[in-house]
Design a protein around this motif. Structure first.
Motif, PDB file in Angstrom:
ATOM      1  N   TYR A   1       0.621  -1.354   0.061  1.00 24.48           N
ATOM      2  CA  TYR A   1       0.605  -0.158   0.146  1.00 24.48           C
ATOM      3  C   TYR A   1       1.044   1.442  -0.089  1.00 24.48           C
ATOM      4  O   TYR A   1       1.022   2.413   1.007  1.00 24.48           O
TER       5      TYR A   1
ATOM      6  N   GLU B   1       2.289   4.762  -1.934  1.00 23.86           N
ATOM      7  CA  GLU B   1       2.026   5.939  -3.648  1.00 23.86           C
ATOM      8  C   GLU B   1       2.433   5.181  -4.965  1.00 23.86           C
ATOM      9  O   GLU B   1       2.303   5.437  -6.409  1.00 23.86           O
TER      10      GLU B   1
ATOM     11  N   MET C   1       0.270   3.265   4.094  1.00 28.64           N
ATOM     12  CA  MET C   1      -1.265   4.064   3.693  1.00 28.64           C
ATOM     13  C   MET C   1      -1.548   2.612   4.127  1.00 28.64           C
ATOM     14  O   MET C   1      -2.038   1.361   4.438  1.00 28.64           O
ATOM     15  N   SER C   2      -3.599   2.763   4.627  1.00 25.93           N
ATOM     16  CA  SER C   2      -4.619   1.839   5.245  1.00 25.93           C
ATOM     17  C   SER C   2      -5.006   1.233   3.785  1.00 25.93           C
ATOM     18  O   SER C   2      -4.511   1.700   2.790  1.00 25.93           O
TER      19      SER C   2
ATOM     20  N   TRP D   1      -8.186   0.407   2.958  1.00 27.06           N
ATOM     21  CA  TRP D   1      -8.984   1.429   2.426  1.00 27.06           C
ATOM     22  C   TRP D   1      -8.436   2.457   2.111  1.00 27.06           C
ATOM     23  O   TRP D   1      -9.256   2.933   1.117  1.00 27.06           O
ATOM     24  N   GLU D   2      -7.429   3.144   2.470  1.00 29.49           N
ATOM     25  CA  GLU D   2      -7.165   4.260   1.367  1.00 29.49           C
ATOM     26  C   GLU D   2      -5.961   3.600   0.096  1.00 29.49           C
ATOM     27  O   GLU D   2      -6.959   4.781  -1.073  1.00 29.49           O
TER      28      GLU D   2
ATOM     29  N   THR E   1      -9.548   2.804  -2.193  1.00 29.75           N
ATOM     30  CA  THR E   1     -10.014   4.048  -2.917  1.00 29.75           C
ATOM     31  C   THR E   1      -9.285   5.537  -3.670  1.00 29.75           C
ATOM     32  O   THR E   1      -9.856   5.891  -5.072  1.00 29.75           O
ATOM     33  N   GLU E   2      -7.626   5.455  -3.347  1.00 29.84           N
ATOM     34  CA  GLU E   2      -7.360   6.711  -4.117  1.00 29.84           C
ATOM     35  C   GLU E   2      -7.112   6.133  -4.983  1.00 29.84           C
ATOM     36  O   GLU E   2      -7.601   6.639  -6.075  1.00 29.84           O
TER      37      GLU E   2
ATOM     38  N   LYS F   1     -10.737   7.140  -7.127  1.00 32.48           N
ATOM     39  CA  LYS F   1     -10.352   8.026  -7.430  1.00 32.48           C
ATOM     40  C   LYS F   1      -9.410   8.720  -8.924  1.00 32.48           C
ATOM     41  O   LYS F   1     -10.053   9.251  -9.329  1.00 32.48           O
TER      42      LYS F   1
ATOM     43  N   SER G   1     -14.605   3.626   5.669  1.00 40.19           N
ATOM     44  CA  SER G   1     -13.634   4.062   4.521  1.00 40.19           C
ATOM     45  C   SER G   1     -13.819   4.080   3.556  1.00 40.19           C
ATOM     46  O   SER G   1     -13.973   5.134   3.033  1.00 40.19           O
TER      47      SER G   1
END
Length: 283
Positions: A116, A118, A155-156, A158-159, A162-163, A166, A196
């Motif tokens: 997880y 970038e 990050m988690s 779910w982050e 989600t990212e 998006k 989340s």
């Protein structure tokens, strides 16, 4: 007896149920989800049955080998086969998993977790962008079950999920069983995960039964859906009535009518919920 519900609850299409469906074309199931790879290289009975099912039901295609997490990019030969199948079936959803499944020409035949980070987000977003442009359609991606984590996670989960949605514009397939498994395996509250995830980006939901090995849970799709996952679904139901739900079973597969009972149960839970407000921009 065939029953009809306003809510769209489907079931994974599996070969042991072919004879029943050929003899009983009308069921309580609103739609079927077919595993893409089971039909991409087949021109025999499996594709004939899928084509017959498609005459009576909407069909979603669900893949396991797109390898959207690969740093090498997505294979064109795979995409060409998927595109041919899409042209034949005309599915209302095409989905796969947020994971990597192979390296160079080797397919691992498993859904392997991504870090997880970038860097991983950018890799996946680039691949999804390529796939969506190549297929000329939006894709849907599922959160996977995991049994190990990476030390360099930034990050988690779910982050991370989600990212990616998006930035790429893809929709999400929210697998409540995988979320439940990961919460148990990695020690967090599954309701934190579900609450989340942006529901306006969820286009489909999966329900299945995992196996509990006491020290960890495994995504076997071999058991009846346990009560904690039904409870999780019931909690979410008032917010997701319009989103297609599908019941998965891949091992220890019961008779069609037994599995159909889980479809009916999910539909009844949705029927009893009262919030009809649309929450997703994808369906």
């Amino acid at each position: 007896m065939t029953q009809h519900f306003n809510n769209k609850v489907g079931m994974g299409l599996r070969p042991p149920h072919y004879p029943y469906l050929e003899a009983h074309p009308s069921t309580a199931v609103s739609w079927f989800e077919a595993i893409s790879e089971n039909y991409m290289d087949s021109r025999g009975r499996p594709l004939e049955v899928l084509t017959s099912i498609r005459k009576n039901y909407p069909v979603a295609l669900h893949g396991v080998s797109l390898n959207v997490g690969s740093a090498e990019g997505v294979r064109l030969d795979y995409l060409n086969k998927l595109r041919d199948l899409i042209d034949q079936v005309e599915p209302f959803i095409v989905s796969d998993h947020l994971c990597w499944t192979g390296f160079q020409s080797h397919n691992m035949h498993d859904l392997l977790p991504l870090p997880y980070t970038e860097e991983a987000i950018q890799t996946v977003v680039n691949n999804i962008d390529f796939v969506q442009n190549y297929l000329h359609r939006p894709m849907v991606f599922e959160n996977i079950s995991t049994y190990v984590g990476y030390r360099n996670n930034e990050m988690s989960e779910w982050e991370f999920v989600t990212e990616i949605s998006k930035r790429s514009g893809c929709a999400l397939l929210l697998d409540l069983t995988n979320a439940y498994i990961n919460a148990n395996n990695h020690g967090y509250d599954v309701y934190d995960f579900v609450d989340s995830i942006p529901l306006d980006r969820v286009a489909q939901i999966h329900l299945a039964g995992p196996r509990d090995y006491e020290t960890y849970m495994f995504d076997t799709h071999s058991e009846d859906i346990p009560e904690p996952i039904w409870d999780l679904f019931s909690d979410l139901a008032p917010r997701i009535r319009h989103i297609p739900i599908s019941i998965e079973r891949d091992d220890n597969i019961p008779d069609f009518q037994d599995l159909e009972c889980e479809v009916i149960k999910a539909a009844l839970i949705l029927e009893k919920s009262h919030d009809t407000q649309r929450t997703s921009v994808f369906v």
